[in-house]
Write a protein that holds these residues in place. Structure first.
Motif, mmCIF file in Angstrom:
data_model
loop_
_atom_site.group_PDB
_atom_site.id
_atom_site.type_symbol
_atom_site.label_atom_id
_atom_site.label_comp_id
_atom_site.label_asym_id
_atom_site.label_seq_id
_atom_site.Cartn_x
_atom_site.Cartn_y
_atom_site.Cartn_z
ATOM 1 N N TYR A 14 -111.291 28.168 30.976
ATOM 2 C CA TYR A 14 -110.647 27.349 29.945
ATOM 3 C C TYR A 14 -109.238 26.953 30.364
ATOM 4 N N LEU A 15 -108.474 27.896 30.870
ATOM 5 C CA LEU A 15 -107.114 27.578 31.303
ATOM 6 C C LEU A 15 -107.112 26.537 32.412
ATOM 7 N N ASP A 58 -103.940 27.847 21.959
ATOM 8 C CA ASP A 58 -104.393 26.525 21.486
ATOM 9 C C ASP A 58 -105.183 26.618 20.186
ATOM 10 N N GLU A 104 -109.370 24.260 33.041
ATOM 11 C CA GLU A 104 -109.883 22.952 32.622
ATOM 12 C C GLU A 104 -108.995 22.282 31.587
ATOM 13 N N THR A 105 -108.198 23.056 30.855
ATOM 14 C CA THR A 105 -107.285 22.443 29.888
ATOM 15 C C THR A 105 -105.912 22.174 30.499
ATOM 16 N N ARG A 106 -105.678 22.681 31.690
ATOM 17 C CA ARG A 106 -104.438 22.407 32.435
ATOM 18 C C ARG A 106 -104.807 21.916 33.838
ATOM 19 N N PRO A 107 -105.542 20.797 33.923
ATOM 20 C CA PRO A 107 -106.114 20.381 35.213
ATOM 21 C C PRO A 107 -105.071 19.987 36.243
#
Length: 224
Positions: A71-72, A58, A74-77
């Motif tokens: 991060y993974l 990203d 929370e960015t791909r919930p």
């Protein structure tokens, strides 16, 4: 484009497993601890500590496996791989991620003493004994902490990727026979298709040259 900078059977396996759980396409750039490739200027620019993993994703470059997994998630919930904010499981999720790094630091120091010292005679049996005892104690603590199917509750989360890697590495120093809950927990993790896919892609580990590293004999006390 997602690119994982990876050493086989290291903490970067956590990230590889997480990417497989998400079904993401990613490239792998491989390194070996013993050949000095982690100290290349390119790698140091991504991970100043000269360690794997590093993750390009990203438009970002990240260098800590725990941060990458959060991060993974929370960015791909939509994948549901971290508990929702405000839930009791959310607190447990972060606690287990932190605990996994406490355990991993013990593994790292045992690796240093058993495997990576250029002069093995410099290893301290006393230090190794203490580190091994602390690792065994941390496994005992985790044995009591896993009270449901997974680390943060009944559902699999990326906290399990963090801890699962530790349970693959710990038996090089401490047998898991005394921890039946952890043996069952690891077996559940190993059945996951994404775990199987990540292990197939992980590569051949070159860190450990033997299956188990016992505590060396303590030095004899001198008598004046």
């Amino acid at each position: 484009m997602i690119r994982l900078h990876h050493v086989a059977f290291s903490r970067s396996f956590r990230v590889m497993w997480a990417l497989e759980e998400l079904g993401l396409d990613y490239d792998v750039v491989r390194y070996r601890i013993e050949d000095g490739s982690l100290r290349s200027p390119e790698m140091l620019a991504m991970n100043p500590g000269g360690r794997a993993p590093a993750l390009e994703i990203d438009g970002l470059t990240m260098s800590e496996s725990g941060a990458m997994l959060v991060y993974l998630a929370e960015t791909r919930p939509a994948a549901g791989l971290s508990p929702p904010p405000g839930s009791p499981e959310r607190a447990r999720f972060f606690e287990m991620i932190g605990f996994s790094e406490t355990m991993a630091s013990l593994l790292e120091n045992l690796n240093l003493n058993h495997v990576f010292l250029r002069d093995p005679s410099q290893a301290s049996p006393v230090v190794i004994k203490l580190l091994t005892a602390r690792l065994k104690a941390s496994l005992g603590a985790l044995e009591t902490m896993i009270t449901e199917d997974y680390a943060a509750g009944p559902q699999f989360t990326f906290a399990d990727c963090m801890l699962g890697y530790n349970l693959l590495a710990a038996p090089y120093y401490v047998a898991l026979d005394a921890f039946p809950t952890l043996i069952s927990y690891l077996a559940r993790l190993e059945e996951r298709p994404a775990f199987v896919a990540a292990r197939e892609r992980d590569g051949v580990q070159t860190i450990y040259s033997q299956k188990f590293y016992p505590v060396p004999p303590m030095p004899e006390a001198s008598h004046g």
